[in-house]
Design a protein around this motif. Structure first.
Motif, PDB file in Angstrom:
ATOM      1  N   ASN A   1       0.785  -1.232   0.000  1.00 49.94           N
ATOM      2  CA  ASN A   1       0.000   0.000   0.000  1.00 49.94           C
ATOM      3  C   ASN A   1       0.823   1.291   0.000  1.00 49.94           C
ATOM      4  OD1 ASN A   1      -2.462  -1.407   0.045  1.00 49.94           O
ATOM      5  ND2 ASN A   1      -2.308  -1.674   2.242  1.00 49.94           N
ATOM      6  N   GLY A   2       2.113   1.195  -0.205  1.00 46.80           N
ATOM      7  CA  GLY A   2       2.944   2.396  -0.337  1.00 46.80           C
ATOM      8  C   GLY A   2       2.805   3.371   0.816  1.00 46.80           C
ATOM      9  N   ALA A   3       2.498   4.623   0.478  1.00 47.28           N
ATOM     10  CA  ALA A   3       2.434   5.701   1.472  1.00 47.28           C
ATOM     11  C   ALA A   3       1.415   5.407   2.569  1.00 47.28           C
ATOM     12  CB  ALA A   3       2.106   7.019   0.781  1.00 47.28           C
ATOM     13  N   GLU A   4       0.324   4.747   2.236  1.00 47.78           N
ATOM     14  CA  GLU A   4      -0.679   4.412   3.254  1.00 47.78           C
ATOM     15  C   GLU A   4      -0.065   3.557   4.361  1.00 47.78           C
ATOM     16  OE1 GLU A   4      -4.577   1.590   3.647  1.00 47.78           O
ATOM     17  OE2 GLU A   4      -4.408   2.776   1.815  1.00 47.78           O
ATOM     18  N   ASP A   5       0.746   2.569   3.991  1.00 51.50           N
ATOM     19  CA  ASP A   5       1.403   1.733   4.997  1.00 51.50           C
ATOM     20  C   ASP A   5       2.429   2.521   5.797  1.00 51.50           C
ATOM     21  OD1 ASP A   5      -0.085  -0.546   4.589  1.00 51.50           O
ATOM     22  OD2 ASP A   5       1.401  -1.519   3.303  1.00 51.50           O
ATOM     23  N   LEU A   6       3.117   3.469   5.161  1.00 47.45           N
ATOM     24  CA  LEU A   6       4.058   4.325   5.893  1.00 47.45           C
ATOM     25  C   LEU A   6       3.319   5.185   6.916  1.00 47.45           C
ATOM     26  CD1 LEU A   6       6.485   5.445   3.058  1.00 47.45           C
ATOM     27  CD2 LEU A   6       6.948   3.842   4.930  1.00 47.45           C
ATOM     28  N   LYS A   7       2.150   5.674   6.559  1.00 42.67           N
ATOM     29  CA  LYS A   7       1.352   6.466   7.498  1.00 42.67           C
ATOM     30  C   LYS A   7       0.870   5.600   8.662  1.00 42.67           C
ATOM     31  CE  LYS A   7      -0.091   9.737   3.988  1.00 42.67           C
ATOM     32  NZ  LYS A   7      -1.184  10.203   3.127  1.00 42.67           N
ATOM     33  N   LYS A   8       0.507   4.360   8.375  1.00 41.09           N
ATOM     34  CA  LYS A   8       0.096   3.452   9.445  1.00 41.09           C
ATOM     35  C   LYS A   8       1.270   3.158  10.368  1.00 41.09           C
ATOM     36  CE  LYS A   8      -3.594   1.193   6.853  1.00 41.09           C
ATOM     37  NZ  LYS A   8      -4.058  -0.062   6.235  1.00 41.09           N
ATOM     38  N   ALA A   9       2.438   2.934   9.796  1.00 39.15           N
ATOM     39  CA  ALA A   9       3.631   2.694  10.611  1.00 39.15           C
ATOM     40  C   ALA A   9       3.908   3.901  11.495  1.00 39.15           C
ATOM     41  CB  ALA A   9       4.838   2.395   9.718  1.00 39.15           C
ATOM     42  N   GLN A  10       3.810   5.100  10.926  1.00 43.42           N
ATOM     43  CA  GLN A  10       4.033   6.320  11.699  1.00 43.42           C
ATOM     44  C   GLN A  10       3.032   6.436  12.839  1.00 43.42           C
ATOM     45  OE1 GLN A  10       6.594   8.780  11.182  1.00 43.42           O
ATOM     46  NE2 GLN A  10       5.908   9.068  13.281  1.00 43.42           N
ATOM     47  N   TRP A  11       1.769   6.079  12.596  1.00 41.45           N
ATOM     48  CA  TRP A  11       0.732   6.133  13.631  1.00 41.45           C
ATOM     49  C   TRP A  11       1.121   5.233  14.806  1.00 41.45           C
ATOM     50  CZ3 TRP A  11      -2.619   3.120  16.375  1.00 41.45           C
ATOM     51  CH2 TRP A  11      -3.671   3.768  17.015  1.00 41.45           C
TER      52      TRP A  11
END
Length: 88
Positions: A66-76
């Motif tokens: 999921n690209g950037a979406e997964d990075l945002k989830k990781a950041q969360w």
């Protein structure tokens, strides 16, 4: 019984037991997570370990799913872990 297999490219893959976005190396994500958490209970609460492993999971799969979406989830999850860790 449900068929968990799907053809991806020229090969059949098992999306439940070996999803390709977690199995791009000689080690699967879940095995790396097990290894990294063997002694984590000595320094992390159960909730902190959960946040840590979820962040790791999303970082592991982001280029393949999921690209950037997964990075945002990781950041969360990292933000949640940091907040909890600093408060403990």
């Amino acid at each position: 019984m449900e068929d968990n297999n799907k053809f991806v490219g020229d090969y059949e893959t098992d999306l439940v037991n070996q999803p390709p976005h977690y199995n791009k190396s000689s080690i699967e994500c879940i095995d790396a997570m097990a290894a990294m958490s063997e002694s984590a209970n000595e320094v992390l609460t159960a909730h902190q370990a959960y946040c840590w492993q979820n962040a790791f999971k999303y970082l592991w799969r982001f280029p393949y799913k999921n690209g950037a979406e997964d990075l945002k989830k990781a950041q969360w999850y990292l933000d949640r872990l940091l907040k909890d860790f600093e408060e403990s």
